[in-house]
Enzyme design. Structure first.
Site, PDB file in Angstrom:
ATOM      1  N   GLU A 264      24.525  -5.153 -25.958  1.00 47.01           N
ATOM      2  CA  GLU A 264      25.795  -5.838 -25.658  1.00 47.01           C
ATOM      3  C   GLU A 264      26.398  -5.096 -24.490  1.00 47.01           C
ATOM      4  O   GLU A 264      26.725  -3.920 -24.606  1.00 47.01           O
ATOM      5  CB  GLU A 264      26.733  -5.779 -26.875  1.00 47.01           C
ATOM      6  CG  GLU A 264      26.155  -6.408 -28.123  1.00 47.01           C
ATOM      7  CD  GLU A 264      25.776  -7.857 -27.949  1.00 47.01           C
ATOM      8  OE1 GLU A 264      26.470  -8.566 -27.196  1.00 47.01           O
ATOM      9  OE2 GLU A 264      24.770  -8.284 -28.545  1.00 47.01           O
ATOM     10  N   CYS A 301      35.391  -4.559 -22.963  1.00 43.15           N
ATOM     11  CA  CYS A 301      34.297  -5.413 -22.476  1.00 43.15           C
ATOM     12  C   CYS A 301      34.788  -6.836 -22.251  1.00 43.15           C
ATOM     13  O   CYS A 301      34.142  -7.606 -21.559  1.00 43.15           O
ATOM     14  CB  CYS A 301      33.139  -5.388 -23.460  1.00 43.15           C
ATOM     15  SG  CYS A 301      33.645  -5.659 -25.157  1.00 43.15           S
TER      16      CYS A 301
HETATM   17  P1  NAP Z   1      26.865   3.601 -20.867  1.00 45.03           P
HETATM   18  O1  NAP Z   1      27.070   4.561 -19.774  1.00 45.03           O
HETATM   19  O2  NAP Z   1      25.837   2.550 -20.665  1.00 45.03           O
HETATM   20  O3  NAP Z   1      26.512   4.491 -22.162  1.00 45.03           O
HETATM   21  C1  NAP Z   1      26.262   3.970 -23.452  1.00 45.03           C
HETATM   22  C2  NAP Z   1      25.250   4.853 -24.167  1.00 45.03           C
HETATM   23  O4  NAP Z   1      23.950   4.600 -23.646  1.00 45.03           O
HETATM   24  C3  NAP Z   1      25.472   6.343 -23.981  1.00 45.03           C
HETATM   25  O5  NAP Z   1      25.142   6.991 -25.181  1.00 45.03           O
HETATM   26  C4  NAP Z   1      24.490   6.708 -22.887  1.00 45.03           C
HETATM   27  O6  NAP Z   1      24.023   8.035 -22.997  1.00 45.03           O
HETATM   28  C5  NAP Z   1      23.341   5.772 -23.167  1.00 45.03           C
HETATM   29  N1  NAP Z   1      22.575   5.446 -21.964  1.00 45.03           N
HETATM   30  C6  NAP Z   1      23.068   4.893 -20.820  1.00 45.03           C
HETATM   31  N2  NAP Z   1      22.078   4.703 -19.940  1.00 45.03           N
HETATM   32  C7  NAP Z   1      20.939   5.109 -20.549  1.00 45.03           C
HETATM   33  C8  NAP Z   1      19.569   5.171 -20.140  1.00 45.03           C
HETATM   34  N3  NAP Z   1      19.171   4.759 -18.929  1.00 45.03           N
HETATM   35  N4  NAP Z   1      18.660   5.671 -20.997  1.00 45.03           N
HETATM   36  C9  NAP Z   1      19.050   6.118 -22.219  1.00 45.03           C
HETATM   37  N5  NAP Z   1      20.330   6.110 -22.645  1.00 45.03           N
HETATM   38  C10 NAP Z   1      21.259   5.617 -21.827  1.00 45.03           C
HETATM   39  O7  NAP Z   1      28.205   2.818 -21.228  1.00 45.03           O
HETATM   40  P2  NAP Z   1      29.668   3.416 -21.515  1.00 45.03           P
HETATM   41  O8  NAP Z   1      30.263   3.935 -20.257  1.00 45.03           O
HETATM   42  O9  NAP Z   1      29.593   4.307 -22.680  1.00 45.03           O
HETATM   43  O10 NAP Z   1      30.500   2.106 -21.967  1.00 45.03           O
HETATM   44  C11 NAP Z   1      31.217   1.292 -21.060  1.00 45.03           C
HETATM   45  C12 NAP Z   1      30.499  -0.049 -20.865  1.00 45.03           C
HETATM   46  O11 NAP Z   1      30.279  -0.659 -22.127  1.00 45.03           O
HETATM   47  C13 NAP Z   1      31.298  -1.074 -20.075  1.00 45.03           C
HETATM   48  O12 NAP Z   1      30.450  -1.702 -19.152  1.00 45.03           O
HETATM   49  C14 NAP Z   1      31.765  -2.085 -21.124  1.00 45.03           C
HETATM   50  O13 NAP Z   1      31.987  -3.376 -20.618  1.00 45.03           O
HETATM   51  C15 NAP Z   1      30.606  -2.038 -22.067  1.00 45.03           C
HETATM   52  N6  NAP Z   1      30.950  -2.474 -23.426  1.00 45.03           N
HETATM   53  C16 NAP Z   1      30.406  -3.634 -23.905  1.00 45.03           C
HETATM   54  C17 NAP Z   1      30.740  -4.075 -25.185  1.00 45.03           C
HETATM   55  C18 NAP Z   1      30.157  -5.329 -25.732  1.00 45.03           C
HETATM   56  O14 NAP Z   1      30.309  -5.580 -26.920  1.00 45.03           O
HETATM   57  N7  NAP Z   1      29.512  -6.144 -24.944  1.00 45.03           N
HETATM   58  C19 NAP Z   1      31.634  -3.331 -25.977  1.00 45.03           C
HETATM   59  C20 NAP Z   1      32.153  -2.154 -25.453  1.00 45.03           C
HETATM   60  C21 NAP Z   1      31.794  -1.739 -24.183  1.00 45.03           C
HETATM   61  P3  NAP Z   1      24.499   9.203 -22.000  1.00 45.03           P
HETATM   62  O15 NAP Z   1      25.970   8.998 -21.785  1.00 45.03           O
HETATM   63  O16 NAP Z   1      24.150  10.439 -22.738  1.00 45.03           O
HETATM   64  O17 NAP Z   1      23.707   9.004 -20.762  1.00 45.03           O
END
Ligand code: NAP
Length: 527
Positions: A264, A301
């Site tokens: 998501e 989001c």
């Molecule tokens: P993120 O940077 O993608 O991180 C989410 C998790 O995934 C973290 O634990 C991160 O680990 C891990 N991760 C990211 N890239 C990875 C990769 N290439 N390989 C392995 N693990 C990886 O997102 P965020 O900054 O926490 O959250 C903000 C985003 O979430 C926004 O874009 C928002 O719109 C979206 N969001 C969507 C929803 C929905 O329901 N659609 C709900 C809430 C938020 P590390 O930090 O340790 O790298």
């Protein structure tokens, strides 16, 4: 107490010398607790334990899983102030938000407890045998949903409770009968550990197998990558950025045994503002949208990052009103300096695109990590040609696109990437003149809103939270509400299986009194 250690089932483990800290963005300083990054051996141990636990856990009755889920909710509540203060110091979010999100998390757990206690969610479907059928006898066939196996959950930075350790993905997977290994989010590792301790306590108190839940720390991508590649992991739940979700999806697809990744991800949640809405009340919509764009520092989001309208004096008035209203709102703290820096960079990238005009950019000095909100505008044809402007700017930002006419509005909508939500501001009479626009928007989103704002996701069975790619990797499912359980199950059929060897859900007597489809009729009667 926060130990900084990993939970490998019920065992606290800290084999690694590599540690990291969380950060208090309000104070602009690191928090004290050190978190031990999970080692490769610890990751392997957690997954093996989960796969052994699966053999027991998949057969545990719905009534007992319900007791477990309710016990998790109780143990989270028992964390009380410690959980709330840890959440606040790791996110900069206010206490009210922490409490609200905690309540939502408890509500989610209890709704899954009710679902599995009742039991009909397994979609039991029975076709009894016709041994005398010509030209060939019909066998007895009985189908129900069964759990997939160990699930890895990645939570997002912006929902440390509701979309993280014991959030919707975990609650749904545990309800389905899948053990869960959480890859803890590094920005709120303390909150994550506290919630993990509540899950472990609940598992112990309710007699669940060790390994039904593990929590692994990591401050980079290595732990997550190893988890997704582990052959004993059978599915992945991810909430976060498009970049992260797509990377994990690709990784899972390349495995010898590809597995589903239900990611998501981000969204710009287009809002279509039609002339009638502006005629009726431009000021109210301007104020309402200034509030929605800046809610939670824009870190939702479902944040309305894109507003589409047809050029007119009224639209110009709306843009001016929105721009005036938005700068009246006091900026708030973002979750982490990294998120703040990304916001600044992405906002600047949008400013730098040719044809964009900055209508509002909060200018007074603010504290470190506080996001200055902005509103930009651009012409429809410029927007169409520049897909950089279609991307999410995670923070209090929105771009207003001024379309030449209805046709251009429809074209723009049809060229947008998949979105979580779409909103139409209009009235019922005008809506009938814009059926093509509404239809184009429906094709691009998972949920369509009439005269409202996209922020705020009600947790209930009819909620759809997900949408065409890249809003999510599989638009057939939702991440919110009880139907999210469907991501962690698969259909399984028994042919000519003796009644006493069948699971209770499929036995003739219907001992659980669940609703089943028997020979084409929905019934809770026995056979
Ligand atoms: P993120 O940077 O993608 O991180 C989410 C998790 O995934 C973290 O634990 C991160 O680990 C891990 N991760 C990211 N890239 C990875 C990769 N290439 N390989 C392995 N693990 C990886 O997102 P965020 O900054 O926490 O959250 C903000 C985003 O979430 C926004 O874009 C928002 O719109 C979206 N969001 C969507 C929803 C929905 O329901 N659609 C709900 C809430 C938020 P590390 O930090 O340790 O790298």
């Amino acid at each position: 107490m926060i130990t900084g250690k990993n939970y490998i089932g019920s065992t606290l483990s800290a084999s690694n010398s590599k540690t990291y800290t969380t950060f208090n963005p309000q104070l602009n300083t690191a928090n004290n607790e050190q978190f031990y990054e999970a080692t490769s051996d610890e990751i392997n141990e957690a997954v093996l334990l989960a796969s052994v636990a699966f053999e027991t856990y998949k057969n545990i009755a719905g009534s007992k899983k319900a007791v477990f889920l309710n016990a998790i909710a109780d143990e989270i509540l028992a964390l009380d102030d410690l959980l709330i203060t840890t959440y606040c110091k790791e996110t900069g979010l206010p206490e009210g938000r922490a409490k609200g999100e905690c309540g939502r998390t408890i509500g989610q757990l209890r709704s899954f407890a009710n679902l599995v206690a009742e039991g009909s969610w397994v979609e039991a479907t029975i076709d009894t045998a016709l041994p005398n059928r010509e030209p060939v006898p019909k066998p007895d066939l009985r189908k129900m949903m069964v759990p997939l196996g160990p699930v890895v959950v990645f939570g997002a930075s912006n929902f440390p409770l509701a979309y993280s350790t014991a959030g919707g993905d975990t609650a749904a997977a545990l309800a389905a009968g899948c053990p869960v290994i959480v890859k803890s989010h590094p920005m709120h590792a303390g909150t994550g550990e506290l919630v993990a301790s509540a899950i472990i306590k609940a598992a112990e108190k309710t007699g669940m197998p060790n390994g039904v839940f593990s929590n692994l720390n990591s401050s980079g991508i290595d732990v997550g990558v190893q988890l997704v590649q582990h052959p004993k992991v059978k599915a992945v739940g991810f909430t976060g950025s498009i970049k992260g979700g797509r990377a994990l999806f690709d990784l899972a697809a390349k495995r010898d045994e590809p597995i589903p990744v239900f990611a998501e991800m981000g969204s710009v949640n287009p809002v279509v503002i039609l002339p009638r809405a502006l005629e009726v009340d431009t000021d109210t919509w301007a104020k309402t949208y200034a509030g929605s764009i800046t809610l939670g520092a824009g870190q939702f989001c479902t944040n309305p990052g894109l507003i589409l309208g047809i050029k007119s004096d009224m639209l110009t008035g709306f843009i001016q009103g929105l721009s005036q209203e938005i700068v009246k709102i006091d900026p708030t703290c973002m979750l982490h300096p990294n998120i703040y820096e990304s916001y600044k960079k992405n906002k600047q990238t949008a400013f730098d695109q040719s044809g964009t005009e900055v209508m509002a950019d909060y200018s007074p000095a603010v504290n470190d990590n506080y996001a200055k909100q902005a509103v930009l505008t651009v012409e429809g044809d410029t927007f169409l040609k520049n897909t950089k402007l279609h991307q999410e700017v995670f923070g209090p930002y929105s771009l207003v696109v001024q379309c030449e006419n209805k046709k251009e509005l429809e074209t723009i909508i049809s060229k947008l990437e998949g979105q979580l939500t779409g909103t139409i501001l209009t009235d019922t009479i005008e809506a009938k003149d814009y059926t093509e626009v509404i239809s184009a928007l429906s094709n691009r989103v998972g949920r369509i809103i009439f005269n409202g704002v996209p922020t705020g996701v009600e947790v209930c069975p009819s909620m759809q939270h997900g949408g065409p790619y890249p809003a999510s990797t599989d638009s057939r499912f939702t991440a919110v509400g009880i139907h999210s359980i469907k991501r962690w199950i698969r259909p399984f059929a028994y042919q000519d299986w003796p009644n006493e060897l069948l699971p209770q859900e499929l036995q003739n007597e219907n001992p659980l009194q669940i609703s089943r489809l028997v020979d084409g009729n929905q019934t809770n009667k026995s056979i």
